[in-house]
Design a protein around this motif. Structure first.
Motif, short mmCIF file in Angstrom:
data_model
loop_
_atom_site.label_atom_id
_atom_site.label_comp_id
_atom_site.label_asym_id
_atom_site.label_seq_id
_atom_site.Cartn_x
_atom_site.Cartn_y
_atom_site.Cartn_z
N ASP A 1 32.44 1.73 2.75
CA ASP A 1 31.56 3.00 2.56
C ASP A 1 30.29 2.91 1.76
N PHE A 2 29.85 1.54 1.71
CA PHE A 2 28.39 1.41 0.87
C PHE A 2 28.42 1.96 -0.18
N SER A 3 29.19 2.39 -1.08
CA SER A 3 29.28 3.14 -2.36
C SER A 3 29.08 2.38 -3.34
N GLY A 4 29.23 1.06 -3.08
CA GLY A 4 28.92 0.08 -4.32
C GLY A 4 30.09 -0.47 -4.87
N LYS A 5 31.15 0.27 -4.60
CA LYS A 5 32.51 0.09 -5.21
C LYS A 5 33.46 -0.56 -4.05
N THR A 6 34.12 -1.66 -4.46
CA THR A 6 34.91 -2.19 -3.76
C THR A 6 36.36 -2.17 -3.93
N ASP A 7 36.79 -1.70 -5.18
CA ASP A 7 38.06 -1.49 -5.79
C ASP A 7 39.04 -1.25 -4.55
N ASP A 8 38.84 -0.24 -3.92
CA ASP A 8 39.94 0.10 -2.75
C ASP A 8 39.92 -0.97 -1.81
N LEU A 9 39.15 -1.84 -1.69
CA LEU A 9 39.12 -2.94 -0.64
C LEU A 9 39.94 -4.18 -1.05
N GLN A 10 39.94 -4.09 -2.42
CA GLN A 10 40.78 -5.31 -3.01
C GLN A 10 42.37 -5.31 -2.91
N TYR A 11 42.90 -5.99 -2.29
CA TYR A 11 44.41 -6.06 -2.22
C TYR A 11 44.86 -7.18 -3.16
N ALA A 12 45.99 -7.20 -3.63
CA ALA A 12 46.74 -8.11 -4.41
C ALA A 12 47.53 -8.93 -3.27
N ARG A 13 48.08 -10.03 -3.50
CA ARG A 13 48.84 -11.00 -2.89
C ARG A 13 50.23 -10.38 -2.90
N SER A 14 50.56 -10.35 -1.57
CA SER A 14 51.98 -10.06 -1.47
C SER A 14 53.11 -11.05 -2.00
N LYS A 15 54.27 -10.88 -2.24
CA LYS A 15 55.37 -11.78 -2.50
C LYS A 15 55.20 -12.77 -1.20
N GLU A 16 55.65 -14.00 -1.67
CA GLU A 16 55.85 -14.87 -0.54
C GLU A 16 57.17 -14.54 0.20
N SER A 17 58.29 -13.90 -0.17
CA SER A 17 59.12 -13.45 0.51
C SER A 17 58.93 -12.19 1.72
N GLU A 18 57.75 -11.41 1.13
CA GLU A 18 57.56 -10.11 1.77
C GLU A 18 56.58 -10.78 2.86
N MET A 19 55.81 -11.78 3.07
CA MET A 19 55.26 -12.26 3.81
C MET A 19 56.40 -12.92 5.05
N TYR A 20 57.23 -13.35 4.55
CA TYR A 20 58.24 -13.73 5.56
C TYR A 20 58.98 -12.71 6.28
N ASP A 21 59.28 -12.00 5.27
CA ASP A 21 59.86 -10.45 5.84
C ASP A 21 59.23 -9.87 7.07
N PHE A 22 57.93 -10.05 6.55
CA PHE A 22 56.71 -9.45 7.69
C PHE A 22 57.02 -9.92 9.14
N VAL A 23 56.80 -11.17 8.97
CA VAL A 23 56.88 -12.12 10.30
C VAL A 23 58.35 -11.71 10.89
N ILE A 24 59.43 -11.77 10.31
CA ILE A 24 60.65 -11.63 10.82
C ILE A 24 60.74 -10.35 11.52
N ARG A 25 60.15 -9.04 10.75
CA ARG A 25 60.39 -8.04 10.98
C ARG A 25 59.53 -7.67 12.29
N GLU A 26 58.21 -8.05 12.42
CA GLU A 26 57.53 -7.96 13.59
C GLU A 26 58.07 -8.67 14.71
N ALA A 27 58.66 -9.76 14.56
CA ALA A 27 59.02 -10.54 15.85
C ALA A 27 60.01 -9.41 16.22
N GLU A 28 60.99 -8.92 15.41
CA GLU A 28 62.17 -8.30 15.94
C GLU A 28 61.54 -7.00 16.84
N GLU A 29 60.52 -6.27 15.94
CA GLU A 29 59.97 -4.99 16.50
C GLU A 29 59.32 -5.41 18.11
N ILE A 30 58.48 -6.48 18.09
CA ILE A 30 57.83 -6.61 19.32
C ILE A 30 58.67 -7.23 20.51
#
Lengths: 634, 233
Positions: free
Chosen positions: A160-189
């Motif tokens: 939003d050009f406010s000079g603050k980027t805190d809300d755009l900074q995301y932390a890393r997910s857990k490795e297991s959450e990444m695999y869970d995501f891939v598995i879940r997406e495959a199931e849903e699509i």
């Protein structure tokens, strides 16, 4: 007087031109940019957008990039500019990394815009959406394989050009959450994707039910093995779970992997099967990667097409150089380490026989004889000395072996010299080498056969090749099922899946459930899936990379022992050079002998450090976003 | 076309005037040197394998200056004056580096104002004591003691001990022409370990080799070494 008429005429013309409103005159639609509305107005336009997204998928060790295939001591890179692969002692921490959040943003934008578009039919929309999600999941999977957990961004973010980027900074997910995501997406699509009926050869180039399930099976298997074998390397983990998966999750992941693989094997998501169309098993194996028409093995491919601009030059890079369509080739030279790992037909492991029990050389009347009686995948993957490509025999031999045991050779391809005790010039070295440090010759004594396109023109710069790169194929699904079943204690099922793959390679004596071991699983994947981008990620997830590539040099004696063991050291690519025996009057004159050689360019020894298990996330990325934690052991 | 010489003269003048501007910084001149020590004794590591990182804050984004220790545990950097922080990243080196409560490597603050020498105190898991390495009869013989330094809950076992011989002064698992190892479980007396290796033919011939002993600690990547010795035979 006449001038007044002219002036009046000019004034009239000008004033008429001025009748246009300013807004009409200035607001012109750009002709070089397609607006979002237009792009999502009909299926053909959406497909164009989607085509670009397909094109930007990231793979490792593909036909577009020969030298990442040539690494890991599985082969010798016969191009002097890439000789550093065997001269360095290991890999940088940043190697293999990918961080293309620009691509993720465009995928997210694609999904968002597709959602709000009004001019598409519901089935079209659902299918496109599923394809976009498939690509996004597959890219996150690629990132996870390399980096572990990464920020999982599923909506397009905007600043939003406010000079603050805190809300755009995301932390890393857990490795297991990444695999869970891939598995879940495959199931849903899965439900929205089409079934590959194998009606068109190009169907496998787009996401299908089968592709989603293959991705799910592989992702679940990776997660399962990281959970299980990660326990053996506790230092390769992060306290927040960004790297490493708790061991108690292994069983659930393996179960999921087996279920997903079974869906493909049972045929409910497409007509897949092993490619078995040719009588010669080695030919049959290499044809998996060549045969584009109705290939039951291909589940998800990156397709290429001649004269379309999307072609690749893999054949030109790697064809046997002598007599090739272009005066180059021969870059990937599979190592003896790799060649000797193929089993004999009785399922046993043995080095290539070059000496008899008392250490005397064995004399072969045909050059290809020492490799006979082995797994057909050897000859299907590797261009052995004494075989042919495009109807022309390869000419791989280093020189004459004289009666006194010394070698008489040359230093240029096909060089002619006068042999001692004879008159007249004769060829003393093969036109394909091997010659030490002479690029494009078969410096390991072998060329690569996998992916080499037998079509005319495939090795010429003006034409190139249209062979696909197979990302997911049926044999891998079977091996995934076998591994998951084995890890779940169902060895009989594992043997059943594995024996199908082995029978296709001519290993018709089935393995009994008791014979399925971790070493067998590792070996089978190495033999079947060589040069398909698996070796690195497989060794990583089994946490044996630091043992196999441990940075210590190998001795020839070590090379020929413990073949078939998963943790066998593999740090330097060795060569097997052929010689013609020269001893007129002797019964063995003119026969072939072989010697094990370490190519002189090989001075390094691959050292896979704990810090290599997960590629480094750059300082610039971590400086921009302090929430990104650093990889372990770096 | 006639060449107008006054233009060339003017061009030369403009170029030379533009170059008058000072457009570069001086190279850093303050040197930071030192070595890895445990109670004053140098820690020997593998060449170009154990890294350390220097951070300087206050200039926007932060990235490390990454360097590695030499074989004998020494390091040297040329830096600008200012305040730096030095760490050895987690999981690097055959020793324990101080850690913060959160498990991050604790930093050493260095105020650079001119050159200085700074030794870095670390706690190795093991040390090779009184190594005696000799060469005779085509063999390299070694006799040494192993001292276990870390004995608390974080103590680690010996995976193996190896004698490395090389024809150059870089001696390690990756750089050697001969090596003999013994597994940690096979060592009966830590106070008297004997290893010998046969020197292979060296081409071109030389009458000296370099040797040292490397100890691999279970679960730790980098080996700890004894000092390199040059053996003439």
């Amino acid at each position: 007087m006449k001038n007044i008429y002219k002036l009046l005429l000019a004034a009239t013309v000008l004033s008429m031109g001025g009748c246009k409103k300013d807004s009409e005159f200035l607001n012109v639609e750009p002709t070089s940019i397609i607006t979002t509305d237009l792009a999502f107005s009909n299926p053909a336009n959406v497909l164009s957008v989607l085509g670009d997204l397909y094109n930007r998928q990231v793979d490792f060790s593909t036909v577009k990039d020969w030298y990442s295939m040539a690494d890991f001591s599985e082969s010798f890179p016969s191009e002097n500019g890439r000789a550093f692969l065997v001269q360095r002692n290991g890999w940088g921490y940043g190697e293999w990394g990918t961080w293309d959040y620009g691509y993720i943003r465009q995928l997210n934008l694609f999904l968002e815009r597709l959602e709000i578009s009004t001019s598409l039919t519901a089935p079209d929309k659902a299918k496109f959406k599923a394809e976009g999600r498939f690509l996004r999941a597959n890219y996150y999977f690629e990132m996870t394989k390399r980096l572990g957990g990464v920020p999982l961004i599923l909506t397009p973010l905007s600043y939003d050009f406010s000079g603050k980027t805190d809300d755009l900074q995301y932390a890393r997910s857990k490795e297991s959450e990444m695999y869970d995501f891939v598995i879940r997406e495959a199931e849903e699509i899965k439900g929205d994707l089409p079934t590959d009926g194998k009606a068109n050869a190009t169907d496998a180039a787009r996401a299908t039910k089968g592709a989603a399930m293959a991705m799910q099976a592989r992702a679940a298997l990776y997660a399962g093995s990281i959970a299980k074998y990660g326990a053996s390397t506790p230092q390769v983990s992060l306290p927040g779970g960004e790297v490493g998966i708790p061991a108690n999750m292994a069983v659930a992941y393996y179960t999921k992997a087996l279920a997903a693989a079974k869906e493909i094997i049972s045929g409910t998501v497409g007509n897949y099967g092993l490619y078995q169309k040719k009588a010669d098993l080695a030919d049959n194996f290499s044809s998996i990667f060549i045969d584009k028409g109705n290939n039951p093995e291909a589940i998800f491919i990156e397709d290429f097409k001649l004269k379309s601009g999307k072609v690749h030059y893999f054949t030109g890079w790697n064809q046997p150089r002598y007599g090739a369509e272009e005066e180059e080739g021969g870059r990937i030279n599979p190592s003896l380490n790799f060649v000797e790992s193929f089993e004999k037909l009785d399922n046993s492991f043995a080095p290539i026989p070059i000496t008899d029990g008392s250490g005397n050389p064995i004399y072969y009347s045909s050059q290809v004889d020492p490799f006979a009686g082995r797994d057909a995948r050897l000859a299907g993957t590797v261009m052995l000395p004494g075989t042919s490509f495009k109807g022309r025999p390869v000419d791989i031999w280093n020189g004459y072996l004289l009666a006194d045991g010394s070698v008489f050779s040359g230093d240029d391809r096909g060089q002619q010299k006068v042999l001692p005790g004879t008159t007249g010039l004769r060829q003393v070295v093969g036109f394909d080498g091997p010659i030490n440090a002479k690029e494009f010759t078969a410096q390991s004594g072998f060329y690569l056969r996998k992916y080499l396109d037998p079509a005319i023109g495939s090795g010429s710069r003006g034409t190139n090749s249209e062979l696909p790169f197979i990302r997911y194929r049926y044999a891998e699904v079977l091996l995934n099922a076998a591994e998951a079943a084995f890890e779940l204690g169902m060895s009989a099922d594992a043997a059943g899946y594995m024996n199908q793959v082995r029978a296709r390679a001519g290993l018709t004596t089935p393995l009994t459930p008791g014979e399925i071991t971790f070493d067998r699983i590792v070996h089978e994947r190495r033999a079947e899936l060589a040069f398909e981008g698996h070796v690195l990620f497989d060794h990583k997830r089994w946490r044996i990379a630091h043992q196999v590539w441990d940075g210590n040099k190998m001795s020839p004696a070590e090379l020929v022992t413990n073949i078939g063991k998963a943790t066998k050291r593999n740090t330097q690519p060795y060569a097997l050079w052929a010689y013609k025996y020269f001893n007129p009057g002797n019964a063995n004159d003119g026969k072939w002998v072989y010697r094990i050689v370490l190519p002189s360019l090989v001075t390094g020894a691959n050292n896979f450090q704990f810090g290599n298990y997960y590629s480094a996330i750059g300082d610039d990325i971590r400086a921009n976003n302090p929430k990104i934690v650093r990889q372990p052991n770096q | 076309m006639r060449i107008k010489f006054q233009f060339i003269g003017m061009l030369a003048l403009m170029i030379s005037a533009a170059s008058c501007k000072k457009d570069n910084f001086d190279a850093p001149t303050s040197s930071l040197k030192g070595k890895l020590v445990y109670q004053g004794e140098a820690i020997n590591v593998e060449h170009d394998r154990v890294p350390f990182e220097l951070y300087q804050y206050g200039f926007g984004k932060v990235g490390a200056i990454v360097q590695t220790f030499a074989q004998d545990g020494t390091y040297s950097s040329l830096l600008f004056n200012g305040t730096f922080k030095l760490i050895v990243p987690n999981g690097q080196g055959p020793f324990k580096w101080k850690q913060t409560a959160a498990g991050a490597p604790d930093s050493v603050t260095i105020n650079m104002n001119g050159s200085q020498v700074l030794d870095l105190e670390v706690t190795p898991y093991y040390l090779i004591r009184t190594p005696q390495i000799t060469a005779a009869g085509g063999k390299v013989m070694s006799n040494f003691k192993i001292e276990k330094i870390v004995t608390d809950a974080t103590a680690k076992d010996i995976e193996n001990v190896t004698l490395y011989v090389n024809k150059t002064q870089f001696v390690s698992g990756a750089d050697n022409i001969a090596n003999t190892g013994i597994g940690g479980g096979a060592i009966t007396d830590l106070n008297n370990v004997i290893l010998s290796a046969t020197i292979p033919n060296i081409v071109p011939t030389q009458n000296f080799v370099f040797a040292r002993i490397g100890l691999k600690i279970a679960g730790v990547e980098d080996r700890i070494f004894s000092p390199v010795v040059k053996l003439t035979f």
